[in-house]
Scaffold this motif. Structure first.
Motif, PDB file in Angstrom:
ATOM      1  N   LEU A  34       0.812  -1.218   0.000  1.00 16.36           N
ATOM      2  CA  LEU A  34       0.000   0.000   0.000  1.00 16.36           C
ATOM      3  C   LEU A  34       0.850   1.275   0.000  1.00 16.36           C
ATOM      4  O   LEU A  34       0.323   2.373   0.143  1.00 16.36           O
ATOM      5  CB  LEU A  34      -0.934  -0.005   1.206  1.00 16.36           C
ATOM      6  N   GLY A  35       2.150   1.120  -0.161  1.00 15.75           N
ATOM      7  CA  GLY A  35       3.030   2.281  -0.265  1.00 15.75           C
ATOM      8  C   GLY A  35       3.716   2.685   1.011  1.00 15.75           C
ATOM      9  O   GLY A  35       4.427   3.696   1.041  1.00 15.75           O
ATOM     10  N   GLY A  36       3.520   1.937   2.092  1.00 17.17           N
ATOM     11  CA  GLY A  36       4.193   2.261   3.346  1.00 17.17           C
ATOM     12  C   GLY A  36       5.692   2.028   3.248  1.00 17.17           C
ATOM     13  O   GLY A  36       6.134   1.031   2.652  1.00 17.17           O
ATOM     14  N   THR A  37       6.460   2.930   3.832  1.00 26.04           N
ATOM     15  CA  THR A  37       7.918   2.814   3.738  1.00 26.04           C
ATOM     16  C   THR A  37       8.638   2.947   5.066  1.00 26.04           C
ATOM     17  O   THR A  37       9.839   2.672   5.130  1.00 26.04           O
ATOM     18  CB  THR A  37       8.491   3.888   2.789  1.00 26.04           C
ATOM     19  N   VAL A  38       7.964   3.370   6.139  1.00 26.55           N
ATOM     20  CA  VAL A  38       8.656   3.642   7.406  1.00 26.55           C
ATOM     21  C   VAL A  38       8.201   2.636   8.466  1.00 26.55           C
ATOM     22  O   VAL A  38       7.011   2.538   8.767  1.00 26.55           O
ATOM     23  CB  VAL A  38       8.402   5.078   7.894  1.00 26.55           C
ATOM     24  N   VAL A  39       9.164   1.899   9.022  1.00 20.33           N
ATOM     25  CA  VAL A  39       8.885   0.858  10.013  1.00 20.33           C
ATOM     26  C   VAL A  39       9.620   1.202  11.304  1.00 20.33           C
ATOM     27  O   VAL A  39      10.824   1.475  11.295  1.00 20.33           O
ATOM     28  CB  VAL A  39       9.335  -0.524   9.495  1.00 20.33           C
ATOM     29  N   ASP A  40       8.892   1.194  12.411  1.00 21.76           N
ATOM     30  CA  ASP A  40       9.438   1.592  13.709  1.00 21.76           C
ATOM     31  C   ASP A  40       9.479   0.404  14.660  1.00 21.76           C
ATOM     32  O   ASP A  40       8.487  -0.318  14.812  1.00 21.76           O
ATOM     33  CB  ASP A  40       8.576   2.708  14.311  1.00 21.76           C
TER      34      ASP A  40
END
Length: 308
Positions: A34-40
């Motif tokens: 879905l276009g997510g790129t930042v993982v915390d």
């Protein structure tokens, strides 16, 4: 690779513990689709659960990255300072050796040579701030951390740390508990480690143009799940009008209440990156739908003024 101006961050705290690996992989897959790129993540998630060590979240994310071969298409954020010392309940803290050893451990678990944002997870006032600032700057200059962040820190500590860093790498991100509902500060938050954003934090972030990463953005399901009570800190006369404004706006937009909360966070005059966890794929689909939601000026004004 820059962090998108308007984005939702996937929080991975339960991965490998209360969310099993197969489900964690499915959530990560859908987030990326879905276009997510930042993982915390962090080096202590979720050590407080029976049988857990704190390795689980990073290790799960690392196995997913290895399986998908997509490290360079994502931005990774992890933290140090709040992992317990072996055999004790005391946090590891932010001494120079601890900070550097912590990042090496995180890099090994994540299977990468660098993280994009490395955070001081909590304050450690037992260590001279100069020592922590220097250790973090060393890691950034070595390329192990692209940028640095301060999580759960008082504004004056962030400002002092940034001044001490001088021309060296310094804190460029803030992370605090932040959502649409506003707490009363005479009642405890759900975790004693949580530090809620204040007007001073937001003013500082606005002036210095620092992004605020907002954890507990959806109150762990408290907006929409009847079985989850809104925390005591939010039990005051200003909360019902704000909940009513959320519901009215959601009806107007044909959106969910969670999506309106996220749109409100994303659309203010401070750059906010909501961190949202998930235990099911459908939750990520709902969250990512908020990126397409834009509040009209009158809706924004209604939400801002409710309960004031």
């Amino acid at each position: 690779m820059a962090i998108p101006q308007r984005t939702v961050v996937l929080g991975t705290l339960p991965f490998g513990t209360t969310v099993d690996e197969a489900t964690s992989f499915a959530i990560l897959d859908r987030f990326a689709e879905l276009g997510g790129t930042v993982v915390d993540t962090a080096n202590n998630y979720a050590y407080w659960l029976d049988g857990a060590t704190g390795d689980e979240s990073e290790a799960t994310v690392g196995r997913w990255l290895a399986a998908r071969g997509n490290r360079d298409s994502l931005l990774l954020s992890t933290k140090c300072g709040a992992r317990p010392r072996p055999g004790t309940e005391e946090w590891e803290g932010l001494a120079e050796k601890t900070v550097k050893t912590a990042l090496d451990g995180s890099l090994a678990r994540l299977g990468t040579d660098r993280v994009d944002v490395f955070w001081a997870h909590v304050e450690d006032r037992t260590v001279p701030l100069e020592e922590t600032v220097g250790a973090l700057a060393d890691l950034a200059e070595e390329g192990k951390a692209v940028e640095l962040g301060a999580s759960n820190h008082a504004v004056w500590r962030v400002e002092r740390a940034r001044a001490l860093a001088g021309d060296r790498p310094r804190f460029a991100h803030l992370q605090h508990r932040h959502s649409y509902l506003v707490p009363r500060f005479d009642k405890p938050l759900p975790s004693t480690a949580h530090v809620h954003v204040t007007h001073e934090h937001l003013d500082y972030a606005r002036t210095e143009q620092l992004p605020v990463w907002a954890y507990s953005a959806l109150l762990s399901g408290g907006y929409t799940r009847p079985e989850i009570a809104v925390p005591e800190a939010y039990d005051h006369p200003g909360t019902p009008p704000r909940l009513a404004a959320l519901a009215e706006t959601a009806r107007e937009l044909g959106a969910t209440v969670n999506q309106v909360v996220l749109a409100w966070l994303l659309g203010g005059d401070v750059r906010v990156l909501p961190i949202v966890g998930a235990s099911r794929v459908e939750q990520i689909e709902e969250v990512m739908g908020a990126l397409d939601l834009v509040l009209a000026p009158e809706q924004r004004r209604r939400l801002d003024e409710a309960g004031a």
